[in-house]
Design a protein around this motif. Structure first.
Motif, PDB file in Angstrom:
ATOM      1  N   UNK A   1       0.822  -1.214   0.000  1.00  0.00           N
ATOM      2  CA  UNK A   1       0.000   0.000   0.000  1.00  0.00           C
ATOM      3  C   UNK A   1       0.856   1.264   0.000  1.00  0.00           C
ATOM      4  N   UNK A   2       1.960   1.233   0.756  1.00  0.00           N
ATOM      5  CA  UNK A   2       2.823   2.404   0.864  1.00  0.00           C
ATOM      6  C   UNK A   2       4.062   2.282  -0.012  1.00  0.00           C
ATOM      7  N   UNK A   3       3.981   1.543  -1.119  1.00  0.00           N
ATOM      8  CA  UNK A   3       5.095   1.472  -2.064  1.00  0.00           C
ATOM      9  C   UNK A   3       5.372   2.846  -2.670  1.00  0.00           C
ATOM     10  N   UNK A   4       6.622   3.053  -3.062  1.00  0.00           N
ATOM     11  CA  UNK A   4       6.973   4.265  -3.809  1.00  0.00           C
ATOM     12  C   UNK A   4       6.405   4.145  -5.214  1.00  0.00           C
ATOM     13  N   UNK A   5       5.580   5.093  -5.602  1.00  0.00           N
ATOM     14  CA  UNK A   5       4.933   5.073  -6.917  1.00  0.00           C
ATOM     15  C   UNK A   5       5.538   6.086  -7.884  1.00  0.00           C
ATOM     16  N   UNK A   6       6.183   7.120  -7.366  1.00  0.00           N
ATOM     17  CA  UNK A   6       6.781   8.150  -8.233  1.00  0.00           C
ATOM     18  C   UNK A   6       7.941   8.783  -7.499  1.00  0.00           C
ATOM     19  N   UNK A   7       8.999   9.134  -8.261  1.00  0.00           N
ATOM     20  CA  UNK A   7      10.247   9.616  -7.679  1.00  0.00           C
ATOM     21  C   UNK A   7      10.579  10.985  -8.283  1.00  0.00           C
ATOM     22  N   UNK A   8      10.906  11.941  -7.398  1.00  0.00           N
ATOM     23  CA  UNK A   8      11.316  13.276  -7.828  1.00  0.00           C
ATOM     24  C   UNK A   8      12.757  13.505  -7.383  1.00  0.00           C
ATOM     25  N   UNK A   9      13.623  13.848  -8.336  1.00  0.00           N
ATOM     26  CA  UNK A   9      15.040  14.019  -8.024  1.00  0.00           C
ATOM     27  C   UNK A   9      15.546  15.295  -8.689  1.00  0.00           C
ATOM     28  N   UNK A  10      16.350  16.114  -7.977  1.00  0.00           N
ATOM     29  CA  UNK A  10      16.898  17.339  -8.567  1.00  0.00           C
ATOM     30  C   UNK A  10      17.845  17.025  -9.725  1.00  0.00           C
ATOM     31  N   UNK A  11      17.854  17.878 -10.690  1.00  0.00           N
ATOM     32  CA  UNK A  11      18.689  17.672 -11.868  1.00  0.00           C
ATOM     33  C   UNK A  11      20.168  17.596 -11.520  1.00  0.00           C
TER      34      UNK A  11
ATOM     35  N   UNK B   1       7.750  -0.741 -10.476  1.00  0.00           N
ATOM     36  CA  UNK B   1       8.087   0.326 -11.423  1.00  0.00           C
ATOM     37  C   UNK B   1       8.576   1.539 -10.648  1.00  0.00           C
ATOM     38  N   UNK B   2       9.716   2.099 -11.059  1.00  0.00           N
ATOM     39  CA  UNK B   2      10.256   3.317 -10.457  1.00  0.00           C
ATOM     40  C   UNK B   2      10.308   4.402 -11.521  1.00  0.00           C
ATOM     41  N   UNK B   3       9.249   5.217 -11.664  1.00  0.00           N
ATOM     42  CA  UNK B   3       9.264   6.309 -12.631  1.00  0.00           C
ATOM     43  C   UNK B   3       9.949   7.544 -12.029  1.00  0.00           C
ATOM     44  N   UNK B   4      10.944   8.060 -12.714  1.00  0.00           N
ATOM     45  CA  UNK B   4      11.745   9.165 -12.188  1.00  0.00           C
ATOM     46  C   UNK B   4      11.423  10.440 -12.956  1.00  0.00           C
ATOM     47  N   UNK B   5      11.123  11.488 -12.194  1.00  0.00           N
ATOM     48  CA  UNK B   5      10.902  12.803 -12.788  1.00  0.00           C
ATOM     49  C   UNK B   5      11.981  13.746 -12.271  1.00  0.00           C
ATOM     50  N   UNK B   6      12.733  14.355 -13.189  1.00  0.00           N
ATOM     51  CA  UNK B   6      13.770  15.305 -12.817  1.00  0.00           C
ATOM     52  C   UNK B   6      13.162  16.687 -12.656  1.00  0.00           C
ATOM     53  N   UNK B   7      13.528  17.362 -11.556  1.00  0.00           N
ATOM     54  CA  UNK B   7      12.980  18.679 -11.232  1.00  0.00           C
ATOM     55  C   UNK B   7      14.125  19.633 -10.926  1.00  0.00           C
ATOM     56  N   UNK B   8      13.856  20.954 -10.975  1.00  0.00           N
ATOM     57  CA  UNK B   8      14.949  21.904 -10.730  1.00  0.00           C
ATOM     58  C   UNK B   8      15.530  21.820  -9.320  1.00  0.00           C
ATOM     59  N   UNK B   9      14.660  21.670  -8.315  1.00  0.00           N
ATOM     60  CA  UNK B   9      15.150  21.684  -6.938  1.00  0.00           C
ATOM     61  C   UNK B   9      14.112  21.066  -6.008  1.00  0.00           C
ATOM     62  N   UNK B  10      14.436  21.078  -4.714  1.00  0.00           N
ATOM     63  CA  UNK B  10      13.573  20.460  -3.715  1.00  0.00           C
ATOM     64  C   UNK B  10      12.209  21.133  -3.664  1.00  0.00           C
ATOM     65  N   UNK B  11      12.169  22.437  -3.760  1.00  0.00           N
ATOM     66  CA  UNK B  11      10.892  23.159  -3.694  1.00  0.00           C
ATOM     67  C   UNK B  11       9.971  22.753  -4.834  1.00  0.00           C
ATOM     68  N   UNK B  12      10.528  22.621  -6.032  1.00  0.00           N
ATOM     69  CA  UNK B  12       9.714  22.196  -7.174  1.00  0.00           C
ATOM     70  C   UNK B  12       9.193  20.777  -6.963  1.00  0.00           C
ATOM     71  N   UNK B  13      10.036  19.910  -6.407  1.00  0.00           N
ATOM     72  CA  UNK B  13       9.598  18.541  -6.137  1.00  0.00           C
ATOM     73  C   UNK B  13       8.449  18.528  -5.149  1.00  0.00           C
ATOM     74  N   UNK B  14       8.539  19.355  -4.128  1.00  0.00           N
ATOM     75  CA  UNK B  14       7.495  19.394  -3.102  1.00  0.00           C
ATOM     76  C   UNK B  14       6.169  19.863  -3.693  1.00  0.00           C
TER      77      UNK B  14
END
Length: 450
Positions: free
Chosen positions: A259-269, A353-366
């Motif tokens: 139930x609490x698996x990681x479904x989406x990943x946000x990582x800074x560029x 499945x580990x889908x990774x989305x690259x974002x500018x920084x921590x604030x954008x990820x949040x």
């Protein structure tokens, strides 16, 4: 119901579906037993649940073997689920007699009380991915609180659920715990039954919405823990290889069927290349450490999300295709260049499945992680105390885990939000959900004096 062994694709068993008349009979027996069970002293109810926990522990190997055969869950993980269920039953046996109300400050001559009372009959509908641990929480809390129960295990693991419930029922008076088998039609009958006071459901959001509607129409309580789309946010100040190991654990454990698996990943560029490379290496090590998905229809669902992502421009760095041969296996898969509108990012995939989305920084990820219709849980990996503080306060989910993807102390409760459900699951607070508080005002009578 035909239950297929997901390791081989062969039929493992066939289980009769409880027909509507027999389901009504089970509801009637449990409803008729409610008053007597509510009058049973709390310590006596708790002792029965504690004795049942010992019986479950003694049958742990048998239960783990049935669970593995029905769902493909690895034997060690299945045994861990049994152990967790035993611990949960013991915990509620300890907490039940301690559950209390409160006194109120009123007039000197009166007594004012708030007293928790059992709600009556609880219908418990449990899932297949961790059937014993989840059922132990709902059944244990309902029973020690003085409620009677009709339990419907998932149609994907009916024998696991039935055998577990039988061990509990053997320690209880007749009618206190009834068991029915079936698919969503049986679940709907329980949700719509007039004599059912609470419907506790862990499973798909679509089923949860139907249950909530049925309960609302007749004034029953719905206690729901439904789908999730849990985000993992990686800050640029942590070791990217450690973060990749955390992401892999969250995405691939139990083949992503938690139930609490990681479904989406946000990582800074700034650390994305190192993180993704490490995550691919982690995925390769997980390939031989996960079992199959629960069945072929679920594998088709998971693969459809991967195909949707690739059609929209995502890259597959490892995995991405069903494994050839018997069984419903799917390999650990890492996707990059994921956009917010892909199904793997905005819906529950419930696979490795580990889908990774690259974002500018921590604030954008949040910001992006918060924009979601689900609200079950999230994980934040950061070495910055201020970022951790901002994240746990802002994320609109019931549980936030900082620097530990599956961490948590015993007795912790979870309260999902949005499409993920309503009400507390587990913890002492679950006893509050299973009871209704009654206010009593007790004044002396006026006595005529001669």
């Amino acid at each position: 119901m035909s239950v297929v062994d997901p390791r081989t694709g062969e039929v493992a068993s066939q289980v009769p579906i409880t027909d509507p008349a027999d389901c009504d009979t089970a509801i009637g027996r449990a409803a008729d037993a409610a008053e007597s069970w509510a009058r049973t002293p709390p310590a006596q109810r708790a002792a029965a649940v504690a004795a049942a926990a010992a019986d479950v522990r003694a049958a742990a190997d048998e239960l783990a073997e049935i669970n593995e055969r029905e769902t493909g869950r690895l034997r060690g993980d299945a045994r861990g689920g049994v152990d967790a269920g035993v611990e949960t039953l013991v915990r509620y046996a300890q907490l039940g007699p301690l559950h209390r109300g409160r006194s109120l400050q009123g007039d000197w001559s009166a007594t004012d009380l708030m007293v928790p009372q059992p709600r009556g009959l609880v219908a418990v509908l449990t899932p297949w991915n961790d059937p014993l641990a989840v059922a132990a929480g709902l059944l244990g809390a309902a029973l020690v609180s003085g409620n009677t129960v009709v339990h419907k295990p998932s149609e994907r693991c009916p024998q696991t659920g039935r055998r577990f419930a039988e061990l509990l029922a053997a320690r209880l008076p007749a009618g206190v715990l009834e068991i029915v088998d079936g698919d969503e039609t049986v679940g709907a009958q329980l949700a719509e039954a007039e004599r059912v006071d609470v419907v506790a459901h862990v499973g798909r959001s679509e089923a949860g919405r139907a249950i909530a509607q049925a309960c609302a129409q007749r004034g029953a309580k719905a206690l729901l823990q439904n789908g999730g789309n849990d985000a993992l946010i990686v800050d640029d100040n942590v070791d990217p290889e450690w973060a990749a190991a955390q992401a892999a654990l969250g995405a691939f454990a139990n083949a992503g069927q938690i139930c609490a698996s990681v479904e989406r990943v946000y990582v800074p560029q700034s650390i994305a290349d190192v993180f993704v490379h490490a995550l691919v290496n982690e995925a390769a090590t997980w390939a031989d450490r996960i079992g199959p998905l629960v069945d072929e229809p679920h594998r088709e669902h998971v693969h459809s999300h991967v195909q949707d992502a690739t059609r929209r421009g995502a890259g597959v760095l490892i995995g991405g295709e069903p494994r050839e041969g018997p069984g419903s296996f799917y390999p650990p898969t890492v996707l990059t260049d994921c956009s917010a509108d892909m199904l793997v990012m905005c819906e529950e995939t419930f696979g490795p499945i580990a889908p990774v989305r690259m974002v500018p920084d921590f604030s954008a990820a949040l910001v992006e992680a918060s924009y979601d219709r689900y609200g079950l849980a999230a994980t934040v990996l950061t070495g910055d105390m201020a970022n951790a503080q901002e994240a746990w306060r802002r994320l609109p989910v019931g549980t936030v885990k900082i620097n530990d993807v599956f961490g948590g102390a015993p007795g912790g409760a979870s309260q999902p939000r949005r499409a993920s459900g309503t009400g507390f699951g587990f913890g002492p607070e679950l006893l509050d959900e299973m009871t209704a508080m009654k206010v009593v005002h007790w004044s002396p009578p006026v006595i005529e004096r001669v």
